[in-house]
Design a protein around this motif. Structure first.
Motif, PDB file in Angstrom:
ATOM      1  N   ALA A 676       0.841  -1.201   0.000  1.00  0.00           N
ATOM      2  CA  ALA A 676       0.000   0.000   0.000  1.00  0.00           C
ATOM      3  C   ALA A 676       0.871   1.244   0.000  1.00  0.00           C
ATOM      4  N   ASN A 677       1.890   1.209   0.819  1.00  0.00           N
ATOM      5  CA  ASN A 677       2.755   2.368   0.919  1.00  0.00           C
ATOM      6  C   ASN A 677       3.551   2.581  -0.358  1.00  0.00           C
ATOM      7  N   LYS A 678       4.069   1.484  -0.864  1.00  0.00           N
ATOM      8  CA  LYS A 678       4.899   1.575  -2.047  1.00  0.00           C
ATOM      9  C   LYS A 678       4.113   2.097  -3.249  1.00  0.00           C
ATOM     10  N   TRP A 679       2.869   1.665  -3.367  1.00  0.00           N
ATOM     11  CA  TRP A 679       2.092   2.007  -4.548  1.00  0.00           C
ATOM     12  C   TRP A 679       1.071   3.096  -4.286  1.00  0.00           C
ATOM     13  N   GLY A 680       1.108   3.668  -3.106  1.00  0.00           N
ATOM     14  CA  GLY A 680       0.217   4.789  -2.833  1.00  0.00           C
ATOM     15  C   GLY A 680      -1.252   4.417  -2.773  1.00  0.00           C
ATOM     16  N   ILE A 681      -1.537   3.279  -2.199  1.00  0.00           N
ATOM     17  CA  ILE A 681      -2.937   2.862  -2.091  1.00  0.00           C
ATOM     18  C   ILE A 681      -3.401   3.093  -0.662  1.00  0.00           C
ATOM     19  N   PRO A 682      -4.432   3.935  -0.456  1.00  0.00           N
ATOM     20  CA  PRO A 682      -4.890   4.142   0.917  1.00  0.00           C
ATOM     21  C   PRO A 682      -5.291   2.811   1.557  1.00  0.00           C
ATOM     22  N   ILE A 683      -4.864   2.610   2.789  1.00  0.00           N
ATOM     23  CA  ILE A 683      -5.120   1.339   3.469  1.00  0.00           C
ATOM     24  C   ILE A 683      -6.615   1.043   3.531  1.00  0.00           C
ATOM     25  N   ASP A 684      -7.414   2.087   3.700  1.00  0.00           N
ATOM     26  CA  ASP A 684      -8.835   1.796   3.866  1.00  0.00           C
ATOM     27  C   ASP A 684      -9.560   1.628   2.536  1.00  0.00           C
ATOM     28  N   SER A 685      -8.806   1.470   1.462  1.00  0.00           N
ATOM     29  CA  SER A 685      -9.474   1.049   0.238  1.00  0.00           C
ATOM     30  C   SER A 685      -9.104  -0.398  -0.082  1.00  0.00           C
ATOM     31  N   ILE A 686      -8.574  -1.087   0.937  1.00  0.00           N
ATOM     32  CA  ILE A 686      -8.233  -2.495   0.753  1.00  0.00           C
ATOM     33  C   ILE A 686      -9.146  -3.344   1.628  1.00  0.00           C
ATOM     34  N   LEU A 687      -9.845  -4.274   0.991  1.00  0.00           N
ATOM     35  CA  LEU A 687     -10.661  -5.200   1.760  1.00  0.00           C
ATOM     36  C   LEU A 687      -9.872  -6.499   1.896  1.00  0.00           C
ATOM     37  N   VAL A 688      -9.766  -6.990   3.120  1.00  0.00           N
ATOM     38  CA  VAL A 688      -9.027  -8.241   3.335  1.00  0.00           C
ATOM     39  C   VAL A 688      -9.953  -9.269   3.971  1.00  0.00           C
ATOM     40  N   ALA A 689      -9.732 -10.529   3.605  1.00  0.00           N
ATOM     41  CA  ALA A 689     -10.567 -11.575   4.185  1.00  0.00           C
ATOM     42  C   ALA A 689      -9.683 -12.730   4.631  1.00  0.00           C
ATOM     43  N   GLY A 690     -10.053 -13.336   5.746  1.00  0.00           N
ATOM     44  CA  GLY A 690      -9.252 -14.445   6.236  1.00  0.00           C
ATOM     45  C   GLY A 690     -10.006 -15.291   7.238  1.00  0.00           C
ATOM     46  N   ASP A 691      -9.342 -16.362   7.670  1.00  0.00           N
ATOM     47  CA  ASP A 691      -9.994 -17.282   8.599  1.00  0.00           C
ATOM     48  C   ASP A 691      -9.113 -17.727   9.760  1.00  0.00           C
ATOM     49  N   SER A 692      -7.764 -17.523   9.665  1.00  0.00           N
ATOM     50  CA  SER A 692      -6.933 -18.122  10.718  1.00  0.00           C
ATOM     51  C   SER A 692      -5.835 -17.178  11.183  1.00  0.00           C
ATOM     52  N   GLY A 693      -5.004 -17.692  12.099  1.00  0.00           N
ATOM     53  CA  GLY A 693      -4.015 -16.875  12.806  1.00  0.00           C
ATOM     54  C   GLY A 693      -3.126 -16.023  11.922  1.00  0.00           C
ATOM     55  N   ASN A 694      -2.638 -16.572  10.816  1.00  0.00           N
ATOM     56  CA  ASN A 694      -1.726 -15.751  10.017  1.00  0.00           C
ATOM     57  C   ASN A 694      -2.459 -14.613   9.288  1.00  0.00           C
ATOM     58  N   ASP A 695      -3.775 -14.586   9.389  1.00  0.00           N
ATOM     59  CA  ASP A 695      -4.545 -13.486   8.789  1.00  0.00           C
ATOM     60  C   ASP A 695      -4.762 -12.322   9.749  1.00  0.00           C
ATOM     61  N   GLU A 696      -4.498 -12.573  11.022  1.00  0.00           N
ATOM     62  CA  GLU A 696      -4.891 -11.600  12.043  1.00  0.00           C
ATOM     63  C   GLU A 696      -4.385 -10.197  11.750  1.00  0.00           C
ATOM     64  N   GLU A 697      -3.094 -10.095  11.469  1.00  0.00           N
ATOM     65  CA  GLU A 697      -2.521  -8.760  11.332  1.00  0.00           C
ATOM     66  C   GLU A 697      -3.053  -7.984  10.140  1.00  0.00           C
ATOM     67  N   MET A 698      -3.445  -8.695   9.095  1.00  0.00           N
ATOM     68  CA  MET A 698      -3.970  -7.929   7.956  1.00  0.00           C
ATOM     69  C   MET A 698      -5.405  -7.484   8.195  1.00  0.00           C
ATOM     70  N   LEU A 699      -6.061  -8.110   9.168  1.00  0.00           N
ATOM     71  CA  LEU A 699      -7.459  -7.768   9.437  1.00  0.00           C
ATOM     72  C   LEU A 699      -7.607  -6.566  10.360  1.00  0.00           C
ATOM     73  N   THR A 700      -6.585  -6.266  11.134  1.00  0.00           N
ATOM     74  CA  THR A 700      -6.694  -5.151  12.080  1.00  0.00           C
ATOM     75  C   THR A 700      -6.224  -3.855  11.438  1.00  0.00           C
ATOM     76  N   GLY A 701      -6.394  -2.778  12.148  1.00  0.00           N
ATOM     77  CA  GLY A 701      -5.970  -1.489  11.605  1.00  0.00           C
ATOM     78  C   GLY A 701      -7.030  -0.957  10.656  1.00  0.00           C
TER      79      GLY A 701
END
Ligand code: GLC
Ligand code: MG
Length: 756
Positions: A676-701
């Protein structure tokens, strides 16, 4: 023996369980500017970013002592900001703090930007709810702080050269930002959790209570993280380094420097000949029968650790001292004691009871209010009256007030601890005492007041010593010489340039985990893909998975999923773009930081219940194990084991059985922010989906998080968090539900203009 999780089945263990739903908080509309300016460092001078998140911070009339979070540190960071900005090597200084919009506090704290010098700003960053919160409750909002700080950086249009975090909360954010941006992190702890915990235990508080009141393990974990990531740690005293930082797993003495805090010496100077404090600054005359007597001055928040009670016992039990000197206690600001929080209320009650018990009326002043501008006057007044400044705190790592007193020509009596020890060693302007021995404290004060020759010598020494050692200008010149050394080292390993990608042209991106999220329900997956196709060019698609690249290609083919625009694989340790699967080499360089996994397999093999996954699962930046939940120790113990062996790493548990050990700068969430930072994409225009522990960090913030209905135990901690939507539907159906919830596909072509 090794085992591979995806050699046996197409998809790893599922955590399907009955879907439950928490009332989600609504997402805010896409915000934040893209000004397109290059994020390069320039020759114009250094850009420093300081982070000090909690408390009430503004550029004037700091409300010091108003609460436990608004004390020495707030003052330190504001003055440091000003002092740095005045240096010719500096282009700009930003002091980032939390934005607070709350009728209970002044409006000043809700302004987004407050200039404190021509090239220095207090920049307020939204973080969780807008109301004022105590620092212990900020933890879950800090990822949002970091994301909003990235938006700020884009607005400035230049990367900071250095990020300097203050205290554990900022350390957490700083580690995250510095890692993402690839800039060095400097950290100052101010006060440390392990030390605080130790003291509270000594005082008889039990561990559970400490944990509940102070959220202690979270704080300590953040401190470990900050120290793990910091290229340099700045402490105020040698003792702090040796006694307090040294008990941390990530203690690295070679990257620690001691730079004592500066004092705004233009405000603190001795009384000139013939000077009289007119009018009587705090109407002390209302309290004191003989206001001209020497003044014993104490200035401390009404905090039990400041140990004001001992001072009252010392004074109350020493009739000669009472005749020789008045006692002036400036203990914060109060209106109605009974309406205050428990801690300060107890301290103030005790003060008033002791005044009464020893019948100190007419000799002790304890004014209700004071103004920041009164403080220099008070020191001068006490000096003028031949008084003493006393700091009987149980511990004093820092001792800013002592330096101010010294600079004002007021001798000091202070607790034998880190800060005072350094100050008295450099200034030779007073005595150290045992804060628990009140009888001796009384005698020492009496002697200090009575011996006039010694008093004059101490007064003079204090002024000279403070200027020599504790001025902001001496602080800043040492600070900058250390920072410049650091940057030279840093530049030698700058990450490589990035590959081309269509990412900067996108308005939104949907990034999803693969196993048990994107795949699992063929019909729903096809519906999702069809809907995405309809939204065309401006919508990006990415996957973020624990799988390695080759196995991703295979499984996507099996499930008829087109090649994503971006592939984050091997638990966020590898990034590839587009059909040609171009690797992001910059990201590889970025992950190198502190990654030395040679000893890792052996070190973790010592623990029961852990065995390495198949050789193909082991990657340059990922060492993966299978964990036997019945036998293996907790993730916390595993982390501890790594630290003990000097291994810096992030540990991630997924599906309760996959344990990945990856670089400190890696995770699916960090990879997304890197992109996001490298390509100038606002974080809140990214939708993320997950189900388990390694997804946690991308789901917060600030990402728009969607947890599918069939999620694992590990994600339950996210319930109720802002911008984490718990879908009822399973697999791709859950993603679709999240898309609906955020209206993610709406107006997709018009948003771009409003953002740009
Ligand atoms: C995938 C990977 C495995 C990893 C797991 C959890 O199954 O193949 O190595 O441990 O995801 O991240
Ligand atoms: Mg999964």
């Amino acid at each position: 023996m090794t085992a591979s999780p995806d050699s046996t089945a197409t998809s790893p263990a599922s955590c399907a369980e009955s879907a439950s739903r928490t009332p989600p908080t609504s997402p805010s509309p896409a915000s934040g500017g893209r000004d397109g300016a290059g994020l390069s460092t320039s020759d114009a001078g250094l850009y420093l970013m300081l982070l000090s998140i909690h408390g009430l911070i503004r550029g004037h009339d700091l409300e010091l002592g108003r609460d436990a979070d608004t004390g020495g540190q707030t003052k330190y960071v504001v003055e440091l900001t000003r002092a740095l900005a005045a240096h010719p090597r500096i282009w700009r200084v930003d002091l980032l703090t939390r934005l607070i919009d709350d009728p209970r506090v002044d409006d000043d704290y809700s302004s987004e930007q407050e200039p404190v010098a021509e090239n220095a700003f207090i920049t307020r960053i939204p973080c969780g709810p807008r109301r004022y919160l105590r620092k212990e409750t900020l933890w879950t909002y800090l990822d949002g702080f970091a994301d909003n700080a990235l938006l700020h950086i884009r607005r400035v249009g230049r990367l900071p050269d250095v990020i300097h975090s203050h205290y554990a909360d900022a350390g957490y954010v700083g580690a995250r930002l510095a890692g993402l941006l690839g800039v060095p992190l400097v950290h100052t702890g101010h006060s440390l959790g392990r030390e605080k915990k130790r003291r509270l235990l000594v005082q008889g508080m039990d561990a559970e209570e400490i944990e509940k009141t102070y959220n202690m393990s979270q704080r300590i974990e953040a401190e470990e993280l900050a120290m793990d990531n910091a290229a340099m740690v700045i402490a105020s005293t040698t003792q702090e380094v040796e006694k307090q930082y040294s008990v941390y797993d990530n203690y690295q003495p070679q990257s620690m420097v001691v730079i004592p805090p500066g004092v705004a010496l233009d405000r603190f100077y001795p009384p000139r000949r013939g000077w009289f404090a007119t009018p009587d600054p705090l109407e002390l005359g209302r309290f004191l029968r003989e206001p001209r007597r020497p003044m014993i001055l104490a200035l401390a928040r009404p905090d039990e650790r400041k140990n004001i009670a001992t001072l009252l016992h010392a004074y109350g039990q020493h009739p000669r001292l009472q005749r020789a000197a008045n006692l002036v206690l400036i203990a914060g600001i109060r209106d109605d004691i009974s309406a205050m929080e428990r801690g300060p209320r107890a301290v103030l009650n005790e003060i008033l009871l002791l005044i009464d018990r020893y019948d100190l009326y007419g000799r002790v002043a304890c004014p209700k209010h004071h103004h920041a501008d009164d403080v220099p006057l008070l020191y001068r007044l006490a000096a003028k009256r031949g008084g003493i400044f006393v700091n009987p705190a149980l511990t004093e790592p820092f001792g800013l007030t002592l330096i101010e007193a010294a600079a004002s020509g007021l001798p000091i009596v202070a607790t034998e601890d880190g800060g005072p020890r350094d100050i008295i060693a450099h200034c030779r302007n007073g005595v150290l005492i045992d804060p628990l021995d009140h009888a001796r404290l009384g005698d020492v004060l009496y002697a200090a007041i009575s011996n006039r020759r010694q008093w004059r010598r101490w007064a003079k020494n204090g002024v000279a010593g403070a200027h020599r050692r504790f001025s902001w200008s001496s602080h800043v010149s040492r600070y900058l010489s250390e920072v410049e050394k650091l940057m030279k080292k840093w530049r030698r390993k700058r990450p490589a340039a990035a590959p081309r990608s269509k990412l900067p042209t996108l308005t939104r991106i949907l990034i999803t985990d693969i196993d048990n999220t994107l795949i699992g329900d063929r019909a729903a997956l096809q519906t999702l893909l069809e809907r995405m196709r309809r939204h065309g060019e401006k919508l990006g698609f990415g996957v973020a998975t624990g799988r390695r690249l080759e196995s991703v290609a295979r499984v996507l083919k099996e499930w008829d999923v087109p090649t994503p625009d971006v592939l984050i694989t091997s638990v966020g340790t590898e990034i590839h773009y587009g059909k040609r699967l171009e690797p992001d080499l910059g990201y590889q360089d970025h992950l190198e930081y502190r990654w030395a996994p040679q000893a890792l397999p052996e070190v973790l093999n010592e623990l029961p219940g852990l065995r390495l996954q198949a050789a193909v699962e082991q990657r340059r930046f990922k060492v993966s194990f299978l964990l036997d939940p019945g036998k293996a120790p907790s993730v916390r113990v595993i982390k501890k084991q790594l630290r003990r062996h000097g291994i810096h790493a992030t540990v991630v548990l997924s599906n309760g059985i996959y344990l990945d050990v990856i670089p400190v700068r890696a995770s699916k969430g960090k990879a997304i922010r890197y992109i996001a930072n490298k390509w100038g994409i606002p974080i809140d225009s990214i939708l993320v989906a997950g189900d388990s522990g390694n997804d946690e960090e991308m789901l917060t913030g600030n990402t728009l998080g969607v947890v599918v209905g069939n999620h694992c135990e590990e994600l339950k901690v996210l319930r109720g968090q802002e911008r984490v939507y718990f879908a009822r539907g399973q697999y791709a159906l859950g993603i679709l539900e999240g898309v609906e919830f955020y209206n993610f596909f709406d107006d997709i072509n018009s948003i771009h203009e409003s953002v740009g």
